[in-house]
Design a protein around this motif. Structure first.
Motif, PDB file in Angstrom:
ATOM      1  N   UNK A  70      -6.847  -0.954   7.243  1.00 10.05           N
ATOM      2  CA  UNK A  70      -8.002  -1.778   6.872  1.00 10.05           C
ATOM      3  C   UNK A  70      -9.207  -0.881   6.661  1.00 10.05           C
ATOM      4  N   UNK A  71      -9.952  -1.157   5.591  1.00 11.02           N
ATOM      5  CA  UNK A  71     -11.251  -0.525   5.379  1.00 11.02           C
ATOM      6  C   UNK A  71     -12.305  -1.619   5.372  1.00 11.02           C
ATOM      7  N   UNK A  72     -13.223  -1.562   6.324  1.00 10.09           N
ATOM      8  CA  UNK A  72     -14.364  -2.459   6.346  1.00 10.09           C
ATOM      9  C   UNK A  72     -15.513  -1.768   5.615  1.00 10.09           C
ATOM     10  N   UNK A  73     -16.071  -2.442   4.613  1.00 13.24           N
ATOM     11  CA  UNK A  73     -17.241  -1.922   3.907  1.00 13.24           C
ATOM     12  C   UNK A  73     -18.418  -2.797   4.322  1.00 13.24           C
ATOM     13  N   UNK A  74     -19.258  -2.263   5.181  1.00  8.35           N
ATOM     14  CA  UNK A  74     -20.341  -3.057   5.750  1.00  8.35           C
ATOM     15  C   UNK A  74     -21.683  -2.660   5.154  1.00  8.35           C
ATOM     16  N   UNK A 102       5.559   3.073   0.985  1.00  7.21           N
ATOM     17  CA  UNK A 102       4.327   2.613   0.357  1.00  7.21           C
ATOM     18  C   UNK A 102       3.206   2.511   1.397  1.00  7.21           C
ATOM     19  N   UNK A 103       2.045   3.016   1.035  1.00 15.84           N
ATOM     20  CA  UNK A 103       0.873   2.895   1.898  1.00 15.84           C
ATOM     21  C   UNK A 103       0.012   1.733   1.403  1.00 15.84           C
ATOM     22  N   UNK A 104      -0.218   0.770   2.273  1.00 18.19           N
ATOM     23  CA  UNK A 104      -0.972  -0.422   1.912  1.00 18.19           C
ATOM     24  C   UNK A 104      -2.278  -0.489   2.696  1.00 18.19           C
ATOM     25  N   UNK A 105      -3.337  -0.909   2.016  1.00 13.12           N
ATOM     26  CA  UNK A 105      -4.624  -1.050   2.684  1.00 13.12           C
ATOM     27  C   UNK A 105      -5.308  -2.336   2.222  1.00 13.12           C
ATOM     28  N   UNK A 106      -6.074  -2.937   3.115  1.00 11.12           N
ATOM     29  CA  UNK A 106      -6.864  -4.120   2.815  1.00 11.12           C
ATOM     30  C   UNK A 106      -8.344  -3.746   2.933  1.00 11.12           C
ATOM     31  N   UNK A 107      -9.096  -4.015   1.893  1.00  8.01           N
ATOM     32  CA  UNK A 107     -10.535  -3.772   1.909  1.00  8.01           C
ATOM     33  C   UNK A 107     -11.245  -5.088   2.191  1.00  8.01           C
ATOM     34  N   UNK A 108     -12.110  -5.082   3.197  1.00  4.55           N
ATOM     35  CA  UNK A 108     -12.848  -6.283   3.586  1.00  4.55           C
ATOM     36  C   UNK A 108     -14.339  -5.959   3.587  1.00  4.55           C
ATOM     37  N   UNK A 109     -15.097  -6.485   2.632  1.00  2.23           N
ATOM     38  CA  UNK A 109     -16.550  -6.262   2.642  1.00  2.23           C
ATOM     39  C   UNK A 109     -17.208  -7.204   3.656  1.00  2.23           C
ATOM     40  N   UNK A 110     -18.212  -6.718   4.341  1.00  2.00           N
ATOM     41  CA  UNK A 110     -18.862  -7.556   5.355  1.00  2.00           C
ATOM     42  C   UNK A 110     -20.376  -7.497   5.262  1.00  2.00           C
ATOM     43  N   UNK A 111     -20.968  -8.633   5.550  1.00  2.00           N
ATOM     44  CA  UNK A 111     -22.408  -8.743   5.770  1.00  2.00           C
ATOM     45  C   UNK A 111     -22.596  -9.910   6.736  1.00  2.00           C
ATOM     46  N   UNK A 112     -23.002  -9.583   7.956  1.00  2.00           N
ATOM     47  CA  UNK A 112     -23.180 -10.589   9.013  1.00  2.00           C
ATOM     48  C   UNK A 112     -21.892 -11.374   9.278  1.00  2.00           C
ATOM     49  N   UNK A 113     -20.858 -10.662   9.688  1.00  2.00           N
ATOM     50  CA  UNK A 113     -19.571 -11.291   9.981  1.00  2.00           C
ATOM     51  C   UNK A 113     -19.140 -11.042  11.430  1.00  2.00           C
ATOM     52  N   UNK A 114     -20.094 -10.937  12.349  1.00  2.00           N
ATOM     53  CA  UNK A 114     -19.731 -10.653  13.735  1.00  2.00           C
ATOM     54  C   UNK A 114     -18.864 -11.749  14.342  1.00  2.00           C
ATOM     55  N   UNK A 138      -3.475   5.692  -1.158  1.00  5.62           N
ATOM     56  CA  UNK A 138      -2.864   4.383  -0.919  1.00  5.62           C
ATOM     57  C   UNK A 138      -2.200   3.874  -2.200  1.00  5.62           C
ATOM     58  N   UNK A 139      -1.071   3.188  -2.032  1.00  6.32           N
ATOM     59  CA  UNK A 139      -0.297   2.699  -3.174  1.00  6.32           C
ATOM     60  C   UNK A 139      -0.662   1.275  -3.576  1.00  6.32           C
ATOM     61  N   UNK A 140      -0.911   0.419  -2.582  1.00  2.11           N
ATOM     62  CA  UNK A 140      -1.286  -0.965  -2.829  1.00  2.11           C
ATOM     63  C   UNK A 140      -2.625  -1.212  -2.141  1.00  2.11           C
ATOM     64  N   UNK A 141      -3.579  -1.679  -2.903  1.00  2.00           N
ATOM     65  CA  UNK A 141      -4.945  -1.842  -2.400  1.00  2.00           C
ATOM     66  C   UNK A 141      -5.331  -3.310  -2.559  1.00  2.00           C
ATOM     67  N   UNK A 142      -5.479  -3.982  -1.431  1.00  2.00           N
ATOM     68  CA  UNK A 142      -5.771  -5.417  -1.440  1.00  2.00           C
ATOM     69  C   UNK A 142      -7.231  -5.664  -1.080  1.00  2.00           C
ATOM     70  N   UNK A 143      -7.720  -6.807  -1.499  1.00  2.00           N
ATOM     71  CA  UNK A 143      -9.080  -7.213  -1.143  1.00  2.00           C
ATOM     72  C   UNK A 143      -9.045  -8.639  -0.609  1.00  2.00           C
ATOM     73  N   UNK A 144      -9.857  -8.890   0.396  1.00  2.00           N
ATOM     74  CA  UNK A 144      -9.927 -10.243   0.952  1.00  2.00           C
ATOM     75  C   UNK A 144     -11.237 -10.438   1.687  1.00  2.00           C
ATOM     76  N   UNK A 145     -11.574 -11.701   1.966  1.00  2.00           N
ATOM     77  CA  UNK A 145     -12.786 -12.030   2.701  1.00  2.00           C
ATOM     78  C   UNK A 145     -12.554 -11.921   4.200  1.00  2.00           C
TER      79      UNK A 145
END
Length: 238
Positions: free
Chosen positions: A32-36, A1-13, A84-91
């Motif tokens: 991990x995929x960062x969406x900035x 299984x391919x797992x990925x975590x998507x993390x959206x960012x705005x001013x998270x340095x 990807x098989x499992x796609x997670x989202x988190x802060x």
């Protein structure tokens, strides 16, 4: 299984390097995929520097701040295109404990199509929030349950693991809410399409670095958007 975590960012340095390191250290080997959204504080530059030594770290840069929902939808499409098989989202701010990702994947392995990291499955598990915000959040989820009938205790949760089958079935372009209401609409759509949603009890800890993105406009969109959900015709993606 391919797992990925998507993390959206705005001013998270202040958080980005630590959160990426914590997720990368997990034994399941998450990508991990960062969406900035063009963070003016240089968040994307930090990610680019980390990419030089980490092949599992990916970055999507958008031209401006366009809403949480659209960030996730862009990320979902990117992940589906790459198998990807499992796609997670988190802060990005450690309000979600990265270690709980392992527990979410285990629940998905046992048959859950959507796993919700739930603050309210077993009482109220929130740390460092002012009481007013706890009450607002808790009763917002109660409100969603009453209006929609959806059997989820934490409908506004932003810590979620979706199977790729769920995201392929949902017409992502038909998801209308862009702020935190997006989280409600995604869960509601998955539920109406017959997918199995399970809640995993977590402890949510408010951020200690950076600033919250919550505002009254986001709350208002969710409040009125929920009233419209029972009247929305839900169709799977053709």
């Amino acid at each position: 299984m391919k797992n990925i975590v998507i993390i959206p960012t705005y001013n998270e340095k202040e958080n980005i390097e630590a959160i990426v390191g914590a997720v990368m250290a997990l034994p399941s080997g998450f990508d991990i995929l960062i969406v900035d959204d063009a963070s003016p504080d240089g968040t994307a530059a930090i990610v680019k520097r980390m990419q030089e030594s980490e092949s599992r770290l990916h970055l999507m840069e958008r031209p401006g701040k366009a809403g949480l929902g659209t960030a996730y939808i862009c990320g979902f499409k990117w992940a589906l295109e790459r198998g990807y098989d499992r796609i997670c989202e988190m802060d990005a701010d450690f309000s979600h404990n990265p270690a709980d990702l392992e527990r979410m994947i285990e629940m998905a392995d046992r048959g859950a199509d959507v796993v919700v990291g739930s603050r309210y499955k077993c009482g109220v598990n929130v740390v460092n929030w002012p009481i007013g915000r706890v009450i607002m959040s808790y009763y917002a989820s109660r409100y969603v349950r009453i209006v929609t009938g959806m059997p989820v205790n934490d409908a506004t949760a932003g810590f979620v693991c979706y199977s790729a089958d769920v995201l392929r079935a949902i017409d992502l372009d038909a998801i209308g809410m862009k702020g935190y209401g997006f989280q409600i609409e995604m869960k509601y759509t998955a539920w109406k399409l017959g997918f199995r949603i399970e809640e995993l009890s977590i402890i949510f800890t408010d951020r200690t670095r950076g600033e919250s993105k919550m505002n009254s406009g986001i709350f208002g969109e969710a409040f009125w958007g929920v009233l419209r959900l029972p009247f929305k015709k839900i169709k799977g993606r053709q």
